[in-house]
Design a protein around this motif. Sequence first.
Motif, PDB file in Angstrom:
ATOM      1  N   LEU A 179       3.896  31.231 -25.830  1.00  0.00           N
ATOM      2  CA  LEU A 179       5.069  30.360 -25.820  1.00  0.00           C
ATOM      3  C   LEU A 179       5.580  30.168 -24.396  1.00  0.00           C
ATOM      4  O   LEU A 179       5.881  29.050 -23.964  1.00  0.00           O
ATOM      5  N   ALA A 180       5.667  31.265 -23.650  1.00  0.00           N
ATOM      6  CA  ALA A 180       6.160  31.188 -22.275  1.00  0.00           C
ATOM      7  C   ALA A 180       5.252  30.327 -21.408  1.00  0.00           C
ATOM      8  O   ALA A 180       5.723  29.560 -20.554  1.00  0.00           O
ATOM      9  N   TYR A 181       3.938  30.421 -21.622  1.00  0.00           N
ATOM     10  CA  TYR A 181       3.003  29.638 -20.816  1.00  0.00           C
ATOM     11  C   TYR A 181       3.013  28.167 -21.205  1.00  0.00           C
ATOM     12  O   TYR A 181       2.777  27.302 -20.354  1.00  0.00           O
ATOM     13  N   HIS A 182       3.263  27.856 -22.472  1.00  0.00           N
ATOM     14  CA  HIS A 182       3.411  26.452 -22.852  1.00  0.00           C
ATOM     15  C   HIS A 182       4.544  25.814 -22.046  1.00  0.00           C
ATOM     16  O   HIS A 182       4.429  24.686 -21.556  1.00  0.00           O
ATOM     17  N   GLU A 183       5.627  26.560 -21.928  1.00  0.00           N
ATOM     18  CA  GLU A 183       6.787  26.046 -21.197  1.00  0.00           C
ATOM     19  C   GLU A 183       6.516  25.993 -19.698  1.00  0.00           C
ATOM     20  O   GLU A 183       6.842  25.018 -19.024  1.00  0.00           O
ATOM     21  N   ARG A 184       5.876  27.050 -19.183  1.00  0.00           N
ATOM     22  CA  ARG A 184       5.668  27.150 -17.733  1.00  0.00           C
ATOM     23  C   ARG A 184       4.613  26.171 -17.234  1.00  0.00           C
ATOM     24  O   ARG A 184       4.805  25.510 -16.196  1.00  0.00           O
ATOM     25  N   LEU A 185       3.500  26.057 -17.931  1.00  0.00           N
ATOM     26  CA  LEU A 185       2.389  25.237 -17.458  1.00  0.00           C
ATOM     27  C   LEU A 185       2.542  23.764 -17.802  1.00  0.00           C
ATOM     28  O   LEU A 185       2.132  22.895 -17.024  1.00  0.00           O
ATOM     29  N   PHE A 186       3.107  23.483 -18.971  1.00  0.00           N
ATOM     30  CA  PHE A 186       3.119  22.105 -19.459  1.00  0.00           C
ATOM     31  C   PHE A 186       4.511  21.504 -19.551  1.00  0.00           C
ATOM     32  O   PHE A 186       4.655  20.325 -19.872  1.00  0.00           O
ATOM     33  N   GLY A 187       5.526  22.300 -19.276  1.00  0.00           N
ATOM     34  CA  GLY A 187       6.891  21.794 -19.373  1.00  0.00           C
ATOM     35  C   GLY A 187       7.305  21.473 -20.795  1.00  0.00           C
ATOM     36  O   GLY A 187       8.213  20.670 -21.024  1.00  0.00           O
ATOM     37  N   ILE A 188       6.637  22.096 -21.780  1.00  0.00           N
ATOM     38  CA  ILE A 188       6.963  21.844 -23.187  1.00  0.00           C
ATOM     39  C   ILE A 188       8.177  22.667 -23.589  1.00  0.00           C
ATOM     40  O   ILE A 188       8.226  23.883 -23.366  1.00  0.00           O
ATOM     41  N   THR A 189       9.149  22.025 -24.175  1.00  0.00           N
ATOM     42  CA  THR A 189      10.339  22.716 -24.661  1.00  0.00           C
ATOM     43  C   THR A 189      10.316  22.729 -26.186  1.00  0.00           C
ATOM     44  O   THR A 189      10.211  21.672 -26.819  1.00  0.00           O
ATOM     45  N   TYR A 190      10.380  23.915 -26.754  1.00  0.00           N
ATOM     46  CA  TYR A 190      10.453  24.051 -28.209  1.00  0.00           C
ATOM     47  C   TYR A 190      11.917  24.127 -28.625  1.00  0.00           C
ATOM     48  O   TYR A 190      12.663  25.000 -28.161  1.00  0.00           O
ATOM     49  N   ASP A 191      12.314  23.210 -29.491  1.00  0.00           N
ATOM     50  CA  ASP A 191      13.705  23.184 -29.937  1.00  0.00           C
ATOM     51  C   ASP A 191      13.998  24.309 -30.918  1.00  0.00           C
ATOM     52  O   ASP A 191      15.132  24.799 -30.988  1.00  0.00           O
TER      53      ASP A 191
END
Length: 319
Positions: A179-191
């Motif tokens: 989850l942290a890498y999705h946000e860090r690498l791709f700028g994806i924000t999970y609501d």
Amino acid sequence: MWRAALVRILVCALAVLPATEGAQAQEASKKVLHIDSYHAGNEWNDRIVAALRETLTGKDIELRVFHMDTKRRPSDSDIRASALEAKRIIDEFKPDVITTSDDPAAQHLVQPYMRDSSIPVVFCGLNWDASTYGLPFRNTTGMVEVSPIPQIVRLLRKHARGPKLGFLSEDTQVKRKELAYHERLFGITYDKTYFVRTHAAWKEAFLQAQKEVDMLMILGVGALPDWNLADATRLAEEKSEIPSGTDFEWLTAVSLIGVVKSPQEQGRWVGQATLRILEGVQPSDIPLSYNREGELFFNDRIARKLGIKDFPPLARAVR
């Protein structure tokens, strides 16, 4: 008489030769120990081991597998005990090469006990970033596992009623790292994030997500001791109101779209790297690699529930 004695000596000598040669061949065979972070029956890892075993078949190599079982025994004390047991087996078996799959083996065995050891280590299934555990060491190489998350999100957005994205997964340290890498690498924000520990909790979170977000990422369930795919499939086919996606083939039954990775790719790569090392190549001379193989799946039953009629080009139908 002396001739008879000589014949007896020659016969005895010839009888001994095959056994001696066999013993030398047995001593010459190589030994590989595979450390699986999880348990037998975890489909992803079982496929890695199967591909590894197939790659080493016919090469005069003895392959043993040890399961750390960290999904089902996740406490710090259990993981520490499992890592020490793996170390004991290494000392006893004396493998020529150690192979590992997934983060726990890298974190709890390779990092503290195998750093710059005389035994080469080949890892796979380590998510996103090997440097988290100080890898690679002088005696290691491996395949870092990455997931096609941006591609999945892009496909989901075509069918979503809005921008809100949810994340549904087993509650493990590895999935929280993902989850942290999705946000860090791709700028994806999970609501919304839904971390669960039982099948019932997964079902509850799935239903909750249908009302709270516009699309849903569905990831690992291997840590759920009572996971029931048939029951989850019925729920997804009857109650889906939003598009969902996964990167695991065995979760395409509960997802609209799957862009799936190949565990066989990782097992083959580890096996091929192991063979090169046994031929004399140093691990440090084998560059780190990243998985590349993938396949698009489309679940027509869930699509019909959502009113989606277009089957994506080149997609494989979920059976």
